[in-house]
Write an enzyme that holds these catalytic residues in place. Sequence first.
Site, mmCIF file in Angstrom:
data_model
loop_
_atom_site.group_PDB
_atom_site.id
_atom_site.type_symbol
_atom_site.label_atom_id
_atom_site.label_comp_id
_atom_site.label_asym_id
_atom_site.label_seq_id
_atom_site.Cartn_x
_atom_site.Cartn_y
_atom_site.Cartn_z
ATOM 1 N N SER A 161 1.194 -1.408 -0.059
ATOM 2 C CA SER A 161 0.290 0.252 -0.092
ATOM 3 C C SER A 161 0.758 0.882 0.055
ATOM 4 C CB SER A 161 -0.931 -0.164 1.378
ATOM 5 O OG SER A 161 -0.976 1.327 1.363
ATOM 6 N N TYR A 168 -2.709 -1.127 10.031
ATOM 7 C CA TYR A 168 -2.557 -2.047 8.869
ATOM 8 C C TYR A 168 -1.380 -1.328 8.454
ATOM 9 C CZ TYR A 168 -4.066 -1.484 4.064
ATOM 10 O OH TYR A 168 -3.942 -1.038 2.767
HETATM 11 C C1 BGC Z 1 -6.289 1.332 2.408
HETATM 12 C C2 BGC Z 1 -7.720 2.278 1.819
HETATM 13 C C3 BGC Z 1 -6.866 3.642 1.442
HETATM 14 C C4 BGC Z 1 -6.071 3.808 0.150
HETATM 15 C C5 BGC Z 1 -5.187 5.181 0.532
HETATM 16 C C6 BGC Z 1 -5.436 2.020 1.252
HETATM 17 O O1 BGC Z 1 -4.280 0.611 1.265
HETATM 18 O O2 BGC Z 1 -6.765 0.293 1.853
HETATM 19 O O3 BGC Z 1 -8.506 1.918 2.520
HETATM 20 O O4 BGC Z 1 -7.992 4.782 0.322
HETATM 21 O O5 BGC Z 1 -4.809 2.915 0.615
HETATM 22 O O6 BGC Z 1 -5.067 6.035 1.435
#
Ligand code: BGC
Length: 254
Positions: free
Chosen positions: A142, A155
Amino acid sequence: MRLEGKVAIVTGANSGIGMAIAQRFAAEGAHVAVNYLPGGTREADTLKELAAFPTEGMPAPADISKRADVEAMVQAVVQKYGRLDIAVNNAGVEIKKPFLEITDEDWNFVLGVNLNGSFLLAQTAARQMVKQGGGKIINISSVHEDVPFPAYAPYCTSKGGVRMMMRNMALELAPYNINVNNIAPGAIATPINQAVLNDPAAKAAAVGEIPWGRFGKPEEVAAVALFLASDDASYVTGSTYCVDGGLVQQVTRY
Ligand code: BGC
């Protein structure tokens, strides 16, 4: 056909980015093991989508946070196809909660799937790839592997961990011809973002942060995964590819 005869596992392939990657790999000639958590709500739909793949694939139900499940899954794939060329760590979960309220259960759940799960498949797949003389490991991370996100500490921590694991693996697995890379999606239109997509004000705020001015599509992440899984990426290892419409430039501009 860029993946003719290759064998791939994609975790969390029951929806969103994972399903798009599985479908694209199959369209390019790969046999794909479609992993999902058994008993989930999309199990029946997933099996239908898998049956429509242009190449033969296999369902691979497993809880990737458990070593025994992951090892059994890889063993089943190798038993059926004789090899494993590509492992995609895509399965991920997130919990939105202020840092001061996070429980041990929240923390262990998110880290258990996102970080431990990625470790378990990466290691199990790499052991098989060493025997075969090479392979490709791709983690769907991410933009939050680098950028904090208020109320998403577990996360972001898990994704930061996946980033460092990827870099360490790239170093240690180079002698075995195993490429290890990350893809860092930004805001992609998938079920994980459904609440934001359904709320016009929240959606407008999210889109307002994205230089490209829109959410990404799962297929746009799958296109980069295809590159990293293909022979075209033979000299690429230890890198993160952002697929985020420029989001990370915006949120790190200060
Ligand atoms: C998350 C999303 C978020 C995006 C941008 C992703 O890794 O799962 O919930 O909108 O990042 O911030």
